[in-house]
Design a protein around this motif. Sequence first.
Motif, PDB file in Angstrom:
ATOM      1  N   HIS A  74      40.002  38.442  42.119  1.00  0.00           N
ATOM      2  CA  HIS A  74      40.681  37.394  42.868  1.00  0.00           C
ATOM      3  C   HIS A  74      41.233  37.984  44.171  1.00  0.00           C
ATOM      4  O   HIS A  74      41.082  39.180  44.430  1.00  0.00           O
ATOM      5  CB  HIS A  74      41.816  36.799  42.034  1.00  0.00           C
ATOM      6  CG  HIS A  74      41.358  36.119  40.782  1.00  0.00           C
ATOM      7  ND1 HIS A  74      41.102  34.763  40.713  1.00  0.00           N
ATOM      8  CD2 HIS A  74      41.093  36.607  39.546  1.00  0.00           C
ATOM      9  CE1 HIS A  74      40.711  34.451  39.487  1.00  0.00           C
ATOM     10  NE2 HIS A  74      40.696  35.555  38.757  1.00  0.00           N
ATOM     11  N   GLN A  75      41.871  37.164  44.955  1.00  0.00           N
ATOM     12  CA  GLN A  75      42.380  37.632  46.236  1.00  0.00           C
ATOM     13  C   GLN A  75      43.416  38.740  46.072  1.00  0.00           C
ATOM     14  O   GLN A  75      43.427  39.714  46.830  1.00  0.00           O
ATOM     15  CB  GLN A  75      43.006  36.463  47.013  1.00  0.00           C
ATOM     16  CG  GLN A  75      43.534  36.846  48.393  1.00  0.00           C
ATOM     17  CD  GLN A  75      44.138  35.679  49.138  1.00  0.00           C
ATOM     18  OE1 GLN A  75      44.159  34.552  48.631  1.00  0.00           O
ATOM     19  NE2 GLN A  75      44.643  35.932  50.326  1.00  0.00           N
ATOM     20  N   GLN A  87      50.340  32.945  42.423  1.00  0.00           N
ATOM     21  CA  GLN A  87      48.954  32.763  41.985  1.00  0.00           C
ATOM     22  C   GLN A  87      48.744  33.332  40.587  1.00  0.00           C
ATOM     23  O   GLN A  87      48.030  32.748  39.767  1.00  0.00           O
ATOM     24  CB  GLN A  87      48.008  33.415  42.983  1.00  0.00           C
ATOM     25  CG  GLN A  87      47.943  32.701  44.320  1.00  0.00           C
ATOM     26  CD  GLN A  87      46.892  33.282  45.249  1.00  0.00           C
ATOM     27  OE1 GLN A  87      46.116  34.137  44.866  1.00  0.00           O
ATOM     28  NE2 GLN A  87      46.871  32.797  46.491  1.00  0.00           N
ATOM     29  N   ARG A  96      47.426  31.421  36.965  1.00  0.00           N
ATOM     30  CA  ARG A  96      46.210  31.916  36.315  1.00  0.00           C
ATOM     31  C   ARG A  96      46.500  32.473  34.934  1.00  0.00           C
ATOM     32  O   ARG A  96      45.763  32.222  33.978  1.00  0.00           O
ATOM     33  CB  ARG A  96      45.557  32.987  37.188  1.00  0.00           C
ATOM     34  CG  ARG A  96      44.224  33.499  36.664  1.00  0.00           C
ATOM     35  CD  ARG A  96      43.179  32.397  36.672  1.00  0.00           C
ATOM     36  NE  ARG A  96      41.885  32.880  36.204  1.00  0.00           N
ATOM     37  CZ  ARG A  96      40.798  32.139  36.123  1.00  0.00           C
ATOM     38  NH1 ARG A  96      40.839  30.864  36.493  1.00  0.00           N
ATOM     39  NH2 ARG A  96      39.658  32.643  35.690  1.00  0.00           N
TER      40      ARG A  96
END
Length: 248
Positions: free
Chosen positions: A102-103, A140, A144
């Motif tokens: 992910h980022q 984030q 998640r």
Amino acid sequence: MGKKGLLLCQFIVLMFVLSSTAFTSQARTFAPIADLEFLIDTFNKQDGHLIEWSLYTREMVQLPTEKSVEEKMMALRNEYPKMEWVLSQDHQTVQLTGTLQHQHFLETVILNTIREDHTRHTYLIYQVSGNSWDEETANQLASRLNQSITKMYGKNTLIFSCIKGEFNDDSSQELPYYANKYLANLHAIEIESLKEFDFYSISAYTDELSEKLSTKNGEMNIQLALRKNGWDRKTSVVIGTPIITIEY
């Protein structure tokens, strides 16, 4: 713009602010994220360099036959279609590993089956890890993590939080100084320890963290490992709750 239109715009802005606040609050109150942030904040007070953080959980799953293991592998591939999957096996173990970058963090899912005599033990492992931390990462990750834990385990599960880092040595200070300073910043009481000249491993308890384990010496929920590296004048630090789950 008419009065009704203005009121509608104000209402939309208000709802956006409230939803953003609620999302940030979720990141701060979701226990594993709050625990991890506490460890990182404590480490930052020592002016250390963060190398890695991780959240890890593992539970045994009942898959008694080879067919049931294969079906579970297929189900994981379907649930996480964006992951890159690798299957490895030998005479004793079969392991399916999925990863997705992910980022701000790496997400990993592992299904590990160990065969011993006529028995089979299978573990479902979930981990997220990263090398830096900020508010956007926390937000984030909270979304998640909550989604994935519910999907994989369907219930609350014990989540281990760990950080690994280092800081430059002050040659005038030894490990007892650093250990005592960390325990003070963690608001922790030492329960048991292993102390050598260049290595300390301390188990302790603090009211600041959500998880805890019982030992013969009482409850504990944090481990601290400190190692002096004389060759590069640095001290390595690993902190985990309720125990350390990464190599130190």
